[in-house]
Design a protein around this motif. Structure first.
Motif, PDB file in Angstrom:
ATOM      1  N   ALA A 236      39.720  35.545  46.917  1.00 34.23           N
ATOM      2  CA  ALA A 236      39.517  36.457  45.793  1.00 34.23           C
ATOM      3  C   ALA A 236      40.184  37.806  46.023  1.00 34.23           C
ATOM      4  O   ALA A 236      40.229  38.302  47.142  1.00 34.23           O
ATOM      5  CB  ALA A 236      38.025  36.662  45.549  1.00 34.23           C
ATOM      6  N   ARG A 237      40.703  38.374  44.955  1.00 36.62           N
ATOM      7  CA  ARG A 237      41.237  39.738  45.010  1.00 36.62           C
ATOM      8  C   ARG A 237      40.099  40.749  44.993  1.00 36.62           C
ATOM      9  O   ARG A 237      40.173  41.784  45.638  1.00 36.62           O
ATOM     10  CB  ARG A 237      42.128  40.016  43.805  1.00 36.62           C
ATOM     11  CG  ARG A 237      43.444  39.335  43.839  1.00 36.62           C
ATOM     12  CD  ARG A 237      44.264  39.824  42.671  1.00 36.62           C
ATOM     13  NE  ARG A 237      45.475  39.030  42.545  1.00 36.62           N
ATOM     14  CZ  ARG A 237      46.311  39.159  41.558  1.00 36.62           C
ATOM     15  NH1 ARG A 237      46.090  40.034  40.605  1.00 36.62           N
ATOM     16  NH2 ARG A 237      47.395  38.410  41.505  1.00 36.62           N
ATOM     17  N   HIS A 238      39.070  40.448  44.204  1.00 34.04           N
ATOM     18  CA  HIS A 238      37.939  41.356  44.046  1.00 34.04           C
ATOM     19  C   HIS A 238      36.638  40.572  44.140  1.00 34.04           C
ATOM     20  O   HIS A 238      36.526  39.475  43.603  1.00 34.04           O
ATOM     21  CB  HIS A 238      37.984  42.063  42.686  1.00 34.04           C
ATOM     22  CG  HIS A 238      39.248  42.793  42.438  1.00 34.04           C
ATOM     23  ND1 HIS A 238      39.548  43.991  43.028  1.00 34.04           N
ATOM     24  CD2 HIS A 238      40.322  42.483  41.676  1.00 34.04           C
ATOM     25  CE1 HIS A 238      40.739  44.402  42.632  1.00 34.04           C
ATOM     26  NE2 HIS A 238      41.235  43.482  41.808  1.00 34.04           N
TER      27      HIS A 238
ATOM     28  N   ARG B 276      30.352  38.388  41.177  1.00 39.09           N
ATOM     29  CA  ARG B 276      31.535  37.984  40.426  1.00 39.09           C
ATOM     30  C   ARG B 276      32.765  38.104  41.315  1.00 39.09           C
ATOM     31  O   ARG B 276      32.943  39.087  42.009  1.00 39.09           O
ATOM     32  CB  ARG B 276      31.686  38.871  39.195  1.00 39.09           C
ATOM     33  CG  ARG B 276      32.747  38.370  38.253  1.00 39.09           C
ATOM     34  CD  ARG B 276      32.632  39.000  36.895  1.00 39.09           C
ATOM     35  NE  ARG B 276      31.497  38.421  36.194  1.00 39.09           N
ATOM     36  CZ  ARG B 276      30.878  39.009  35.185  1.00 39.09           C
ATOM     37  NH1 ARG B 276      31.257  40.179  34.756  1.00 39.09           N
ATOM     38  NH2 ARG B 276      29.870  38.413  34.599  1.00 39.09           N
TER      39      ARG B 276
ATOM     40  N   PHE C 101      37.127  37.654  41.332  1.00 41.00           N
ATOM     41  CA  PHE C 101      38.340  37.587  40.533  1.00 41.00           C
ATOM     42  C   PHE C 101      39.498  37.222  41.450  1.00 41.00           C
ATOM     43  O   PHE C 101      39.588  37.749  42.549  1.00 41.00           O
ATOM     44  CB  PHE C 101      38.679  38.959  39.925  1.00 41.00           C
ATOM     45  CG  PHE C 101      37.610  39.543  39.066  1.00 41.00           C
ATOM     46  CD1 PHE C 101      37.538  39.238  37.722  1.00 41.00           C
ATOM     47  CD2 PHE C 101      36.690  40.418  39.598  1.00 41.00           C
ATOM     48  CE1 PHE C 101      36.553  39.804  36.928  1.00 41.00           C
ATOM     49  CE2 PHE C 101      35.702  40.983  38.816  1.00 41.00           C
ATOM     50  CZ  PHE C 101      35.632  40.679  37.475  1.00 41.00           C
ATOM     51  N   ASP C 102      40.393  36.379  40.983  1.00 38.12           N
ATOM     52  CA  ASP C 102      41.592  36.096  41.776  1.00 38.12           C
ATOM     53  C   ASP C 102      42.874  36.323  40.990  1.00 38.12           C
ATOM     54  O   ASP C 102      43.951  36.006  41.451  1.00 38.12           O
ATOM     55  CB  ASP C 102      41.557  34.689  42.359  1.00 38.12           C
ATOM     56  CG  ASP C 102      41.829  33.596  41.336  1.00 38.12           C
ATOM     57  OD1 ASP C 102      41.910  33.901  40.129  1.00 38.12           O
ATOM     58  OD2 ASP C 102      41.969  32.447  41.748  1.00 38.12           O
TER      59      ASP C 102
ATOM     60  N   GLN D 159      43.663  34.891  38.089  1.00 39.83           N
ATOM     61  CA  GLN D 159      43.819  33.843  37.089  1.00 39.83           C
ATOM     62  C   GLN D 159      42.495  33.268  36.625  1.00 39.83           C
ATOM     63  O   GLN D 159      42.432  32.649  35.575  1.00 39.83           O
ATOM     64  CB  GLN D 159      44.693  32.728  37.636  1.00 39.83           C
ATOM     65  CG  GLN D 159      46.090  33.180  37.908  1.00 39.83           C
ATOM     66  CD  GLN D 159      46.936  32.055  38.471  1.00 39.83           C
ATOM     67  OE1 GLN D 159      46.463  30.946  38.672  1.00 39.83           O
ATOM     68  NE2 GLN D 159      48.180  32.344  38.731  1.00 39.83           N
ATOM     69  N   CYS D 160      41.454  33.448  37.415  1.00 41.11           N
ATOM     70  CA  CYS D 160      40.140  32.964  36.995  1.00 41.11           C
ATOM     71  C   CYS D 160      39.056  33.914  37.488  1.00 41.11           C
ATOM     72  O   CYS D 160      39.251  34.693  38.401  1.00 41.11           O
ATOM     73  CB  CYS D 160      39.883  31.529  37.456  1.00 41.11           C
ATOM     74  SG  CYS D 160      39.685  31.326  39.206  1.00 41.11           S
ATOM     75  N   VAL D 161      37.915  33.815  36.834  1.00 38.81           N
ATOM     76  CA  VAL D 161      36.739  34.606  37.169  1.00 38.81           C
ATOM     77  C   VAL D 161      35.618  33.628  37.472  1.00 38.81           C
ATOM     78  O   VAL D 161      35.372  32.698  36.707  1.00 38.81           O
ATOM     79  CB  VAL D 161      36.328  35.516  35.989  1.00 38.81           C
ATOM     80  CG1 VAL D 161      35.066  36.283  36.313  1.00 38.81           C
ATOM     81  CG2 VAL D 161      37.442  36.449  35.617  1.00 38.81           C
TER      82      VAL D 161
ATOM     83  N   THR E 245      31.515  33.504  38.351  1.00 36.08           N
ATOM     84  CA  THR E 245      30.276  34.267  38.357  1.00 36.08           C
ATOM     85  C   THR E 245      29.169  33.408  38.941  1.00 36.08           C
ATOM     86  O   THR E 245      28.962  32.272  38.511  1.00 36.08           O
ATOM     87  CB  THR E 245      29.895  34.702  36.926  1.00 36.08           C
ATOM     88  OG1 THR E 245      30.985  35.433  36.371  1.00 36.08           O
ATOM     89  CG2 THR E 245      28.644  35.555  36.929  1.00 36.08           C
TER      90      THR E 245
ATOM     91  N   LYS F 225      38.795  29.926  33.594  1.00 38.25           N
ATOM     92  CA  LYS F 225      40.205  29.823  34.015  1.00 38.25           C
ATOM     93  C   LYS F 225      41.105  30.275  32.869  1.00 38.25           C
ATOM     94  O   LYS F 225      40.734  30.212  31.724  1.00 38.25           O
ATOM     95  CB  LYS F 225      40.557  28.382  34.367  1.00 38.25           C
ATOM     96  CG  LYS F 225      39.829  27.827  35.554  1.00 38.25           C
ATOM     97  CD  LYS F 225      40.269  26.407  35.789  1.00 38.25           C
ATOM     98  CE  LYS F 225      39.494  25.772  36.925  1.00 38.25           C
ATOM     99  NZ  LYS F 225      39.868  24.363  37.097  1.00 38.25           N
TER     100      LYS F 225
ATOM    101  N   LEU G 263      44.424  39.052  34.224  1.00 40.89           N
ATOM    102  CA  LEU G 263      43.803  40.346  34.511  1.00 40.89           C
ATOM    103  C   LEU G 263      44.833  41.379  34.824  1.00 40.89           C
ATOM    104  O   LEU G 263      45.851  41.158  35.339  1.00 40.89           O
ATOM    105  CB  LEU G 263      42.833  40.206  35.686  1.00 40.89           C
ATOM    106  CG  LEU G 263      41.702  39.234  35.472  1.00 40.89           C
ATOM    107  CD1 LEU G 263      40.878  39.102  36.748  1.00 40.89           C
ATOM    108  CD2 LEU G 263      40.817  39.651  34.331  1.00 40.89           C
TER     109      LEU G 263
END
Length: 67
Positions: free
Chosen positions: A28-30, A40, A42-43, A45-47, A49, A63, A67
């Protein structure tokens, strides 16, 4: 042109959901903890939760998001 959004929801056992969360955190980026029950990831391209329920954890993956 917008990409179509794909949404999937799963109900998982706590131990399986936390293992999945650990695997996804590595990519994940975040990673955000919204409160003590909701996380949550984020990568780009998808989230994903993770929501704590009474006895299980709901995992919702969306998906196709840009972002």
């Amino acid at each position: 042109m917008k990409k179509p959004v794909n949404k999937e929801t799963y109900i998982l056992d706590d131990s399986i959901a936390f293992e999945l969360m650990d695997l996804l955190k590595a990519k994940a980026r975040h990673f955000i903890q919204l409160n003590e029950y909701v996380y949550r990831l984020f990568d780009g391209q998808c989230v994903v939760t993770f929501t704590t329920l009474a006895n299980d954890i709901q995992v919702e993956m969306i998906k196709g998001m840009k972002l």
